[in-house]
Design a protein around this motif. Structure first.
Motif: not given
Length: 983
Positions: A114-115, A130-137, A52-54
């Motif tokens: 990666k996330a 396509e979803g979200i691929t940036r860790i911060d987003e 969830l939060f990395g």
């Protein structure tokens, strides 16, 4: 928020990929997560938090070491979580940052984190399919949907083991840190900091103004050269200014008088100086005129000497030229005699005859010029022919040697090529032999390990039997004590009754027939010790069973690998493989050397063939050129023999002719030079005789005696002119009007008037300095007073504003007039804590059967410390409020669990987060007795009402009997694994 599915791969103790289906586990609303210590129960909760939060909760998140050490190098570390939040189903996949082996070469490389967040089903508005691929987003999207930060989530969803027990016993500062992290009161902290910073800023401004005023007072005292008093500074300043003004008036009066006296003395002194100067000028003029009269005879002699020198100067140049003509004639005659000696047979010939004879010799030498070049070429061709003959012989010899060496080359190439092919075959077989050797080595180690593993299996079976017997005996002992205590419970309660006090069962203050028990009463402490002994025995049994399973699994693995082969047979195969590998390695090791040797032989053969061809061609060319040169040399030799005559060669004869012609020309030139020198000498002698006669000199000697250098003549003329000009100037000076009536014998005293002028001038200068000093000091004092007055006018309102701000800042920060010693942030947190206490009390009273409830205290701490975050418990049995630290172990767990659940409800309501459909509680149930455990289980049943799923993390054996749906974590050397037991 509801969890559906969790996948972990190479994460924590899980070496492979493990899958947890929360839909299956949560079908009944309550499941148990259990397993051996260190198997990885808490790691599954960490995996949920990481997805969830990395990050993971607590100290484990600080290490940042999430990859499993037992994972295969190519196994990717990954956590995949599928969940539903606010009706939207999503799938989150995360990979942490870790070191992995390089795919090419040696060493390690960094695998970047990666996330990926992808939507399952309908894509929500504002997001792409396509979803979200940036860790911060991904992190921001999760926090927005769940409505909590990771710190809040760890507290209200993953209720950690021991965290709330510590919170229950914590002091005000520790509670404040946790509550501030959960409720996000940073804005109130910012207000406190704003007041503190503004107070510090205004304080610095006030200090700067006060310091500036002190500096100006010190500067005033320094200028006044007095010590500033501690009190009455205003009166002191006025007195100093008045005294300074009085000193300025006295100094101005003194300056006026001194300047008038100095001016009078200066006039007298200047008049005396002028008179003394006119007397000095008269005396000087008389002295110089007297000296000029005494030198009159000497100046007459200087005039005669200058006149004779001027006459001699007109003859000197011609006389010097005559001497040069004589020298030139002597030199020409000497040169003519020397040239005549070089040509004896031409002593009587004239210059014209000598030149004609020299011309004939040069014509003869010119005819021999072409033959000289041919003679030189003849010598070069002879040398060239000898060189070519030698080169042809050497080339023929070298060609023969190369032909002999080429005959043996094919045989050597064939032999080396055969050895290289054998090395290639050995290298191809070597890899398979090495692989076979490594396999046999591992099998031999496994075969050697079999007896030790079999012995370990037998020992583990014995330990399991002993542990089972001990556990059964401890269980029987605990059940026996429980039964005996229940039989004597009435007598135990009766023993605690006191006349006049309420009965805890019926509430009566009278106790007419107290129960008795014939057998001995069981002490509750003995029962608790028996329960602890049973739990310890159960843990030892589980540990022994796990060791047995691990040993049996290892023995089975060894048997499958060996396939009934013995250690002796495997060692024999290993020896054969070792010998074959050594032989093939030795042969393959020579492959690069042989290939290089074969390449060098082939290249050398090609080079020898080319060298042989070039050498034979060079020998043929040299022989042909020798034959051609021989023919040309014979023909040229016949021409040169007739041309050289009696000389060694043609060049020698030509050189002789040219040298003789040159000597004839030189003799002719010398005889012409003698004739010209005699003519010039005679002409100059005539000119000198006429000049002597014109200037009045009898001969050259008289002229030389009268001649003087130019410098001497100029010096004599300057002396005569200076004397004449001096006499004229001094007479003109005496005739000036200002010197009229002045006698050389007059006297005047200048020193006395000068001394008087110096004294009065010094007094005037001192008076002026004193005036300037007094004036400057008075002006400086006035400027400082003006600045001090301005500073005092601006200081009063600044002090008033600062005192007001200081009092307000102290109240906001829990000091000063703040009677409760609570800061603004603590006040807000106290209100939140009071809400938590109310929510937690509802559950604590149920769990404690109405005995305990939480009491929030906002009183100040001891010795004036901050308060507002006190949390005690009210004991309904005694009616007293006591610290939470006095609760027993089981009571502390009930209080901690109630506090955790109450805090979860308040934080969820505060943050406006998503409905928490999944909740995890980690450890603590082992401190409860059976009855209290029943009550806690009823509370947990209430929690799962409405579709909520509760997961318990515990080692307690009884929970395994109560909760049919379980997730078991198994620990092994190859990594942990999960196993679901559904109801």
């Amino acid at each position: 928020m509801r969890l559906h599915r969790l996948e972990v791969a190479a994460f924590g103790p899980y070496a492979g990929r493990e899958v947890v289906d929360f839909d299956v586990l949560g079908a009944d609303g309550l499941f148990l997560l259990h397993g051996d210590t260190g198997a990885g129960k808490t790691t599954l909760l960490d995996a949920i938090a990481f997805a969830l939060f990395g990050t993971v909760p607590g100290a484990r998140g600080e290490v940042k070491r999430l990859r499993c050490d037992l994972a295969e190098p190519d196994q990717v570390t990954e956590v995949v979580l599928e969940l539903t939040v606010q009706g939207q189903r999503m799938r989150i996949a995360r990979n942490p940052e870790y070191q992995r082996p390089k795919r090419r070469g040696e060493g390690m490389t960094l695998q970047q984190a990666k996330a990926v967040l992808s939507w399952v089903g309908t894509v929500p508005a504002g997001h792409v399919a396509e979803g979200i691929t940036r860790i911060d987003e991904v992190a921001r999207t999760v926090e927005r949907l769940i409505g909590m930060t990771h710190e809040q989530f760890f507290q209200v969803v993953l209720l950690p083991q021991g965290e709330f027990a510590r919170f229950l016993r914590a002091n005000t500062a520790e509670r404040e840190e946790l509550l501030e992290r959960l409720f996000g009161t940073e804005r109130f902290s910012d207000v406190e900091n704003w007041f503190a910073n503004l107070r510090a800023e205004r304080g610095r401004e006030l200090q700067e103004r006060q310091q500036s005023l002190r500096e100006w007072v010190a500067r005033f005292a320094q200028v006044a050269r007095q010590e500033a008093p501690e009190e009455g500074q205003s009166e002191w300043v006025e007195a100093v200014l008045a005294e300074s003004a009085e000193r300025v008036g006295l100094a101005r009066e003194r300056d006026t008088k001194a300047r008038a006296a100095a001016k009078t003395a200066e006039v007298v002194w200047q008049e005396n100086r002028s008179t003394a100067e006119r007397i000095r000028r008269v005396r000087t003029a008389y002295t110089r005129l007297s000296a000029i009269a005494e030198q009159a005879d000497q100046r007459a002699e200087w005039a005669e000497e200058v006149e004779a020198a001027h006459r001699a100067a007109g003859v000197v140049a011609e006389a010097d030229l005559l001497e040069r003509r004589l020298d030139q004639l002597a030199e020409a005659e000497a040169a003519e005699a020397l040239r005549a000696q070089e040509v004896p047979d031409a002593a009587e010939s004239s210059a014209a005859e000598l030149r004609a004879r020299a011309g004939a010799l040069r014509e003869e030498a010119g005819a021999l010029a072409e033959l000289v070049a041919e003679s030189e070429q003849q010598q070069r061709d002879l040398v060239r022919r000898d060189q070519l003959s030698t080169a042809a012989a050497e080339a023929e010899k070298q060609a023969g040697e190369l032909a002999a060496e080429l005959e043996s080359a094919p045989e050597k190439i064939t032999a080396v090529r055969a050895e290289a092919l054998a090395a290639v075959e050995a290298e191809a077989k070597l890899e398979g032999v090495r692989t076979r050797f490594e396999e046999l080595t591992a099998l031999v180690r496994d075969a050697d390990e079999v007896p030790r593993v079999e012995q370990a299996v037998e020992q583990a079976r014995g330990l399991v039997r002993d542990a089972v017997d001990v556990h059964q005996q401890a269980r029987r002992h605990r059940l026996d004590l429980r039964e005996r205590r229940l039989d004597g419970m009435a007598a135990e309660l009766a023993a605690g009754l006191t006349a006049g006090e309420d009965c805890p069962v019926c509430g009566s203050t009278e106790h007419p027939a107290r129960a008795t028990h014939t057998g001995g009463l069981v002490d509750p402490e003995d029962e608790r010790r028996a329960e602890a002994a049973e739990q310890q025995a159960d843990k030892r049994r589980e540990k022994a069973q796990a060791s047995l399973l691990e040993a049996e699994g290892r023995l089975k693995t060894l048997a499958e690998r060996l396939r009934e082969r013995t250690a002796e047979a495997l060692r024999a195969e290993l020896g054969e493989a070792r010998e074959l590998g050594a032989s093939l390695s030795e042969t393959a090791r020579r492959k690069p050397v042989l290939e290089k040797q074969l390449l060098e032989l082939e290249r050398k053969t090609e080079q020898l063939t080319e060298r042989r061809r070039v050498t034979e061609h060079r020998a043929a060319e040299a022989a042909a050129e020798v034959r051609s040169l021989t023919e040309r040399l014979a023909e040229r030799e016949r021409r040169l023999e007739s041309a050289r005559g009696e000389f060694a060669d043609v060049a020698a004869r030509r050189k002789h002719l040219l040298g003789f012609a040159t000597r004839l020309d030189a003799l002719a030139e010398a005889r012409l030079g003698v004739v010209g020198a005699r003519e010039r000498r005679d002409e100059q002698a005539k000119l000198v005789e006429e000049a002597l006669r014109a200037k009045g000199f009898a001969d050259l000697d008289a002229m030389r005696a009268a001649s003087r250098p130019d410098e001497q003549v100029m010096k004599l003329e300057a002396g005569l002119a200076d004397a004449k000009a001096m006499e004229k100037a001094e007479r003109q000076a005496l005739a000036e009007p200002e010197l009229f009536g002045i006698s050389p014998e007059d006297e005047i005293d200048v020193a006395a008037s000068e001394e008087a002028a110096r004294d009065t001038r010094g007094e005037a200068e001192q008076a002026l300095v004193a005036l300037r000093t007094a004036t400057s000091r008075h002006a400086d004092l006035a400027k400082v007073v003006e600045r001090m007055t301005s500073l005092l006018a601006g200081l009063a309102p600044v002090e008033e504003r600062y005192n007001e701000l200081k009092a307000l800042a102290e109240v906001v920060n829990g000091r000063g007039q703040n009677a409760r010693k609570m800061s603004l942030r603590s006040y807000v947190l106290a209100a939140r804590l009071e809400e938590v206490a109310v929510a937690a009390t509802a559950r604590l009273r149920t769990m404690s059967q109405g005995r305990y409830s939480f009491v929030h205290s906002d009183a100040a701490g001891a010795r004036g410390t901050r308060g507002g975050l006190g949390l005690d418990v009210l004991d309904d049995y005694s009616g007293t409020v006591r610290p939470a630290k006095t609760l027993s172990g089981g009571e502390s767990f009930l209080a901690s669990l109630s506090l955790a659940l109450g805090l979860a409800d308040v934080v969820a309501a505060e943050t406006g987060g998503a409905l928490l459909d999944t909740l995890f509680i980690d450890e603590g149930f082992g401190t409860l007795d059976a009855e209290t455990l029943d009550i806690v289980m009823n509370i947990l049943d209430e929690l799962r009402a409405g579709g909520r799923v509760v997961g318990l993390v515990s080692h307690v054996e009884e929970l395994r009997q109560r909760i049919p749906t379980r997730l078991r974590i198994r620990k092994a050397r190859t990594g942990s694994s999960v196993e679901i037991h559904a109801a």
